[in-house]
Motif scaffolding. Sequence first.
Motif, short mmCIF file in Angstrom:
data_model
loop_
_atom_site.label_atom_id
_atom_site.label_comp_id
_atom_site.label_asym_id
_atom_site.label_seq_id
_atom_site.Cartn_x
_atom_site.Cartn_y
_atom_site.Cartn_z
N SER A 140 78.24 -5.63 41.87
CA SER A 140 77.62 -5.10 43.08
C SER A 140 76.41 -5.95 43.48
O SER A 140 75.42 -6.00 42.77
N SER A 141 76.53 -6.63 44.64
CA SER A 141 75.37 -7.42 45.10
C SER A 141 74.21 -6.50 45.42
O SER A 141 73.06 -6.89 45.27
N GLY A 142 74.52 -5.29 45.86
CA GLY A 142 73.48 -4.32 46.20
C GLY A 142 72.67 -3.96 44.97
O GLY A 142 71.44 -4.02 44.97
N GLY A 200 81.87 -15.23 48.30
CA GLY A 200 82.97 -14.96 47.37
C GLY A 200 83.96 -13.98 47.98
O GLY A 200 85.18 -14.15 47.88
N THR A 201 83.43 -12.98 48.66
CA THR A 201 84.30 -11.98 49.28
C THR A 201 85.09 -12.61 50.43
O THR A 201 86.29 -12.35 50.59
N ALA A 202 84.44 -13.46 51.25
CA ALA A 202 85.13 -14.10 52.36
C ALA A 202 86.28 -14.96 51.84
O ALA A 202 87.40 -14.93 52.36
N ALA A 237 84.65 -3.28 47.22
CA ALA A 237 84.57 -3.18 48.68
C ALA A 237 85.41 -4.25 49.35
O ALA A 237 86.05 -4.01 50.38
N GLY A 238 85.47 -5.42 48.75
CA GLY A 238 86.21 -6.53 49.33
C GLY A 238 87.69 -6.21 49.49
O GLY A 238 88.33 -6.60 50.47
N LEU A 239 88.22 -5.50 48.52
CA LEU A 239 89.64 -5.20 48.58
C LEU A 239 89.95 -4.16 49.65
O LEU A 239 91.02 -4.16 50.25
N LEU A 247 87.90 -10.12 38.87
CA LEU A 247 87.79 -10.99 40.04
C LEU A 247 86.59 -10.57 40.89
O LEU A 247 85.88 -11.40 41.45
N ASP A 248 86.38 -9.26 40.97
CA ASP A 248 85.25 -8.72 41.71
C ASP A 248 83.93 -9.18 41.06
O ASP A 248 82.97 -9.53 41.74
N MET A 249 83.92 -9.22 39.71
CA MET A 249 82.72 -9.66 39.00
C MET A 249 82.37 -11.09 39.40
O MET A 249 81.22 -11.42 39.69
N TYR A 250 83.41 -11.91 39.44
CA TYR A 250 83.20 -13.33 39.74
C TYR A 250 82.78 -13.51 41.20
O TYR A 250 81.84 -14.24 41.51
N ARG A 251 83.48 -12.82 42.14
CA ARG A 251 83.11 -13.06 43.54
C ARG A 251 81.73 -12.49 43.85
O ARG A 251 81.01 -13.02 44.70
N THR A 252 81.32 -11.43 43.13
CA THR A 252 79.98 -10.89 43.35
C THR A 252 78.93 -11.92 42.90
O THR A 252 77.91 -12.11 43.58
#
Length: 417
Positions: free
Chosen positions: A269-271, A306-308, A351-353, A384-389
């Motif tokens: 979570s970037s937040g 990362g999300t883009a 959130a990205g998904l 994957l979420d960990m990495y893109r965050t």
Amino acid sequence: MSNADRPWYRRLHWQVFIAMALGILTGAVFGEPAAARIGWIGDLFMELLRMIIIPLVLTSIIAGVATVGGGSTIGRLFSKTLGYYVLSSSLAVVTGLALVNLIRPGVGSDIGGAVSQELPELSTPSSPIELLFDVVPENVIQAAANTEMLAIIFFSIVFGASISVLPERTRTILTDLFDALFQTMMKLTNGIIFFLPLGVYGLITTMVGTTGFSAFRALAFYVVTLGAGLTVHLFIGLPLLLILLGRISPKIHFANMREPLLVAFSTSSSGATLPVTMAAVEEKVGVSNRVGSFVLPMGATVNMDGTALFECVGALFIAQALGFDLSLVQQAVVVLTAILASIGAAAVPSAGLVVIFIVLEAINLRGPEVNVIVGSMLAIDRPLDMYRTAVNVFSDSCGAAIIARSEGETEVDQVAR
Ligand code: ASP
């Protein structure tokens, strides 16, 4: 004693690495029961981070903007910030596009074997006008209570700008007050960071204990393509921007950003990572609060490289898996909507998904098969979420460092702290 002077085992990042290793071990050996018993430690740590987000962002932006003043300086910072966001996100998406066309992970993939899961419900703005209404809060207290970041950022900027045009006596009282409050929030943030190894242990144990590995095989090429894209952007794309735009050593910047990167990785979570990012960018990278308070909170919410990249790779993967060969125009639509979707994605796990449907709708991909594939992608999304965050957070910090340099802040990233 500063972090760098301590013996290795007392340095925070080593403690976090050890906590990660122990978490992987506990999760792998004891599985779900370990997640059920130990998960609360990670949840509690996340709650501590979330507890300070609103007061930290409010005081930091108000203190920053009140000293910058309104008018042209703010306008200049704003244009530089937006310019950087667009540039870095576009670079990320183009990297993803190139790799997904090169590796073609979806062609011939057997998604039927993967486990499918239900998507969490998250709301995302459906049009640019709605986004505008999200930015302007009807009620500030309610916006703060619902962690509506864009609304809080907007209010803090106009509030800070109003302070800057007050007569000197009242202006000094308020700038001193908000500066003191901001310093207090920073102390509190550092206090919470002290518990980082414990939090990471809880989070990683839960992740390893609950994620099944079998689904990875069916989606192996997708995982490899996305992993490669994120790696190229993190270790080549963003460092190039640091060198070319900021004359900054990527090695020093990486070293100064160790802690936020590890927190982003552990929390997805970037937040939740924002307080740690702000502390590192201002105390280690050496960016002023004037620039940091401007680039980082907004970046955590809207600048997600990362999300883009993931939106682009994910959408094209689904199209390939369903046997569609997208034209150049359709791929251009994917690129554009991938950036928009990443702006709309909340800075929380998965959130990205959820917003990938924005991209899929834009190229008319919908229906039960699409939902099954997205559900399978969700089953393996956490790592994957960990990495893109981590990539999202790193891009924000690069932006802050580059913009600070362009504003004449020469001490930025001179030494690794
Ligand atoms: N978890 C990401 C973040 O907070 C968003 C995403 O799911 O891509 O930055």
